[in-house]
Scaffold this motif. Structure first.
Motif, mmCIF file in Angstrom:
data_model
loop_
_atom_site.group_PDB
_atom_site.id
_atom_site.type_symbol
_atom_site.label_atom_id
_atom_site.label_comp_id
_atom_site.label_asym_id
_atom_site.label_seq_id
_atom_site.Cartn_x
_atom_site.Cartn_y
_atom_site.Cartn_z
ATOM 1 N N LEU A 161 0.816 -1.218 0.000
ATOM 2 C CA LEU A 161 0.000 0.000 0.000
ATOM 3 C C LEU A 161 0.851 1.270 0.000
ATOM 4 O O LEU A 161 0.344 2.345 -0.318
ATOM 5 C CB LEU A 161 -0.905 0.009 1.243
ATOM 6 C CG LEU A 161 -1.829 -1.201 1.425
ATOM 7 C CD1 LEU A 161 -2.636 -1.050 2.705
ATOM 8 C CD2 LEU A 161 -2.731 -1.375 0.212
ATOM 9 N N GLY A 162 2.119 1.117 0.391
ATOM 10 C CA GLY A 162 2.965 2.291 0.562
ATOM 11 C C GLY A 162 3.152 2.638 2.026
ATOM 12 O O GLY A 162 3.833 3.598 2.366
ATOM 13 N N THR A 163 2.527 1.856 2.911
ATOM 14 C CA THR A 163 2.682 2.050 4.353
ATOM 15 C C THR A 163 4.100 1.670 4.778
ATOM 16 O O THR A 163 4.756 0.866 4.129
ATOM 17 C CB THR A 163 1.652 1.199 5.110
ATOM 18 O OG1 THR A 163 1.606 -0.101 4.497
ATOM 19 C CG2 THR A 163 0.264 1.826 5.028
ATOM 20 N N HIS A 164 4.534 2.240 5.916
ATOM 21 C CA HIS A 164 5.917 2.008 6.353
ATOM 22 C C HIS A 164 6.107 0.658 7.045
ATOM 23 O O HIS A 164 7.143 0.034 6.918
ATOM 24 C CB HIS A 164 6.359 3.140 7.286
ATOM 25 C CG HIS A 164 6.394 4.468 6.615
ATOM 26 N ND1 HIS A 164 5.281 5.257 6.484
ATOM 27 C CD2 HIS A 164 7.402 5.142 6.009
ATOM 28 C CE1 HIS A 164 5.597 6.368 5.840
ATOM 29 N NE2 HIS A 164 6.872 6.322 5.530
ATOM 30 N N LYS A 165 5.107 0.257 7.829
ATOM 31 C CA LYS A 165 5.208 -1.026 8.542
ATOM 32 C C LYS A 165 3.911 -1.804 8.409
ATOM 33 O O LYS A 165 2.825 -1.214 8.413
ATOM 34 C CB LYS A 165 5.506 -0.800 10.038
ATOM 35 C CG LYS A 165 6.858 -0.179 10.319
ATOM 36 C CD LYS A 165 7.994 -1.181 10.100
ATOM 37 C CE LYS A 165 9.345 -0.531 10.408
ATOM 38 N NZ LYS A 165 10.474 -1.382 10.000
ATOM 39 N N GLN A 166 4.053 -3.116 8.318
ATOM 40 C CA GLN A 166 2.895 -3.996 8.199
ATOM 41 C C GLN A 166 2.751 -4.743 9.530
ATOM 42 O O GLN A 166 3.678 -5.424 9.965
ATOM 43 C CB GLN A 166 3.069 -4.996 7.052
ATOM 44 C CG GLN A 166 3.830 -4.500 5.826
ATOM 45 C CD GLN A 166 3.434 -3.125 5.331
ATOM 46 O OE1 GLN A 166 2.254 -2.783 5.236
ATOM 47 N NE2 GLN A 166 4.420 -2.289 5.022
ATOM 48 N N ILE A 167 1.597 -4.560 10.163
ATOM 49 C CA ILE A 167 1.339 -5.185 11.464
ATOM 50 C C ILE A 167 0.233 -6.220 11.284
ATOM 51 O O ILE A 167 -0.854 -5.891 10.798
ATOM 52 C CB ILE A 167 0.871 -4.142 12.510
ATOM 53 C CG1 ILE A 167 1.794 -2.903 12.518
ATOM 54 C CG2 ILE A 167 0.751 -4.778 13.887
ATOM 55 C CD1 ILE A 167 3.210 -3.152 12.925
ATOM 56 N N VAL A 168 0.498 -7.451 11.677
ATOM 57 C CA VAL A 168 -0.537 -8.486 11.629
ATOM 58 C C VAL A 168 -1.034 -8.747 13.049
ATOM 59 O O VAL A 168 -0.240 -8.952 13.966
ATOM 60 C CB VAL A 168 -0.002 -9.781 10.992
ATOM 61 C CG1 VAL A 168 -1.021 -10.911 11.127
ATOM 62 C CG2 VAL A 168 0.296 -9.550 9.514
ATOM 63 N N LEU A 169 -2.360 -8.704 13.203
ATOM 64 C CA LEU A 169 -2.976 -9.064 14.481
ATOM 65 C C LEU A 169 -3.522 -10.483 14.371
ATOM 66 O O LEU A 169 -4.140 -10.829 13.351
ATOM 67 C CB LEU A 169 -4.163 -8.165 14.810
ATOM 68 C CG LEU A 169 -3.919 -6.803 15.441
ATOM 69 C CD1 LEU A 169 -3.468 -5.820 14.386
ATOM 70 C CD2 LEU A 169 -5.189 -6.310 16.121
ATOM 71 N N ALA A 170 -3.303 -11.238 15.432
ATOM 72 C CA ALA A 170 -4.017 -12.503 15.603
ATOM 73 C C ALA A 170 -4.647 -12.380 16.980
ATOM 74 O O ALA A 170 -4.068 -11.759 17.866
ATOM 75 C CB ALA A 170 -3.050 -13.674 15.557
ATOM 76 N N SER A 171 -5.820 -12.945 17.157
ATOM 77 C CA SER A 171 -6.420 -12.844 18.490
ATOM 78 C C SER A 171 -6.531 -14.222 19.116
ATOM 79 O O SER A 171 -6.637 -15.241 18.409
ATOM 80 C CB SER A 171 -7.781 -12.158 18.428
ATOM 81 O OG SER A 171 -8.697 -12.956 17.724
ATOM 82 N N VAL A 172 -6.498 -14.235 20.429
ATOM 83 C CA VAL A 172 -6.481 -15.496 21.175
ATOM 84 C C VAL A 172 -7.613 -16.442 20.762
ATOM 85 O O VAL A 172 -7.353 -17.640 20.524
ATOM 86 C CB VAL A 172 -6.512 -15.201 22.698
ATOM 87 C CG1 VAL A 172 -6.770 -16.471 23.503
ATOM 88 C CG2 VAL A 172 -5.206 -14.539 23.121
ATOM 89 N N PRO A 173 -8.863 -15.967 20.621
ATOM 90 C CA PRO A 173 -9.935 -16.925 20.278
ATOM 91 C C PRO A 173 -9.770 -17.597 18.916
ATOM 92 O O PRO A 173 -10.401 -18.624 18.656
ATOM 93 C CB PRO A 173 -11.199 -16.045 20.303
ATOM 94 C CG PRO A 173 -10.839 -14.897 21.179
ATOM 95 C CD PRO A 173 -9.391 -14.643 20.919
#
Ligand SMILES: Nc1nc2c(ncn2[C@@H]2O[C@H](COP(=O)(O)OP(=O)(O)OP(=O)(O)O)[C@@H](O)[C@H]2O)c(=O)[nH]1
Ligand SMILES: [Mg+2]
Length: 223
Positions: free
Chosen positions: A129-141
């Motif tokens: 996308l042109g964003t500086h950092k890519q953050i992936v969320l995973a959630s406990v459930p």
């Protein structure tokens, strides 16, 4: 020679992603691309993060959803500049969508831009996308096996947030197994187990965000 019909599309998107990055850098905006399955906790993490930012750092949000502007309304109600992208069923954001959205935000007033991607653990990782950092969320459930089942997603990340850590004890979630899965696809990637509800783990997430992401950017902007 094998003909790859998707190649021209990716090339075109990569060019717009570079244009996006140029616009963001020119305006002094640091941008995060938040990716996860639907409901993992992206919007709650955005709000919890904004609450903990120093007053000198202003934020903005691009919301991506197939339909509706529920998240954008929540963000706007907190006084945060926000624009909503509806993909009309599309399973990911792409660079031209971000390029159009940037025109609807007061970029020169924003230091940190959150791009909340469409909830999807597969195709979002394939589109820069042109964003500086890519953050992936995973959630406990969602369970501890996601890095093994969706390796492409976690391989594309710069950091992983394990959301809903407050319910860890209610699920058979093996944190060591999850960490091992991450190390297979993305060795030593930073992992933050957080709860946007109770606040646990957010200090460490904020420290990483401010020290390793925002500080270099602000130093750069000041020179
Ligand atoms: N227990 C607990 N629930 C949470 C936490 N963070 C989010 N939730 C709940 O999880 C649900 C989804 O949270 P959102 O932040 O809307 O998730 P999202 O990833 O933005 O969802 P989409 O935009 O629909 O993909 C809501 O009911 C939240 O209250 C958390 O840290 N702990
Ligand atoms: Mg959301």
């Amino acid at each position: 020679m094998k003909l790859d019909l998707t190649r021209p599309i990716f090339d075109a998107h990569n060019a717009v992603a570079a244009e996006n990055r140029g616009l963001l850098d020119k305006a002094g905006v640091f941008a995060l691309n938040l990716m996860s399955s639907p409901g993992a906790g992206k919007t709650c993490l955005i709000l919890a993060t904004v609450d903990r930012l120093p007053p000198s750092i202003s934020s903005g949000v691009i919301e991506g959803d197939p339909a509706a502007r529920i998240d954008a309304d929540i963000i706007a109600a907190r006084g945060i500049p926000v624009t909503q992208i509806n993909t009309g069923g599309g399973c990911h954001l792409h660079a031209p969508m971000i390029r159009a959205a940037l025109d609807h935000l007061p970029l020169t007033d924003i230091d940190l831009l959150f791009v909340e991607n469409v909830g999807n653990l597969i195709c979002t990782a394939n589109f820069v996308l042109g964003t500086h950092k890519q953050i992936v969320l995973a959630s406990v459930p969602e369970g501890h096996d996601k890095p093994y089942k969706y390796p492409g997603m976690f391989a594309a990340a710069d950091a992983v947030v394990l959301a809903k850590a407050d319910v860890l004890r209610s699920f058979d979630f093996d944190l060591a197994y999850f960490r091992h899965g991450l190390d297979i696809v993305n060795p030593n990637i930073p992992l933050f187990a957080v709860s946007s509800r109770t606040g646990e783990g957010l200090d460490t997430w904020m420290a990483w965000l401010l020290q390793h992401i925002l500080k270099p950017h602000l130093v750069l902007a000041a020179t």
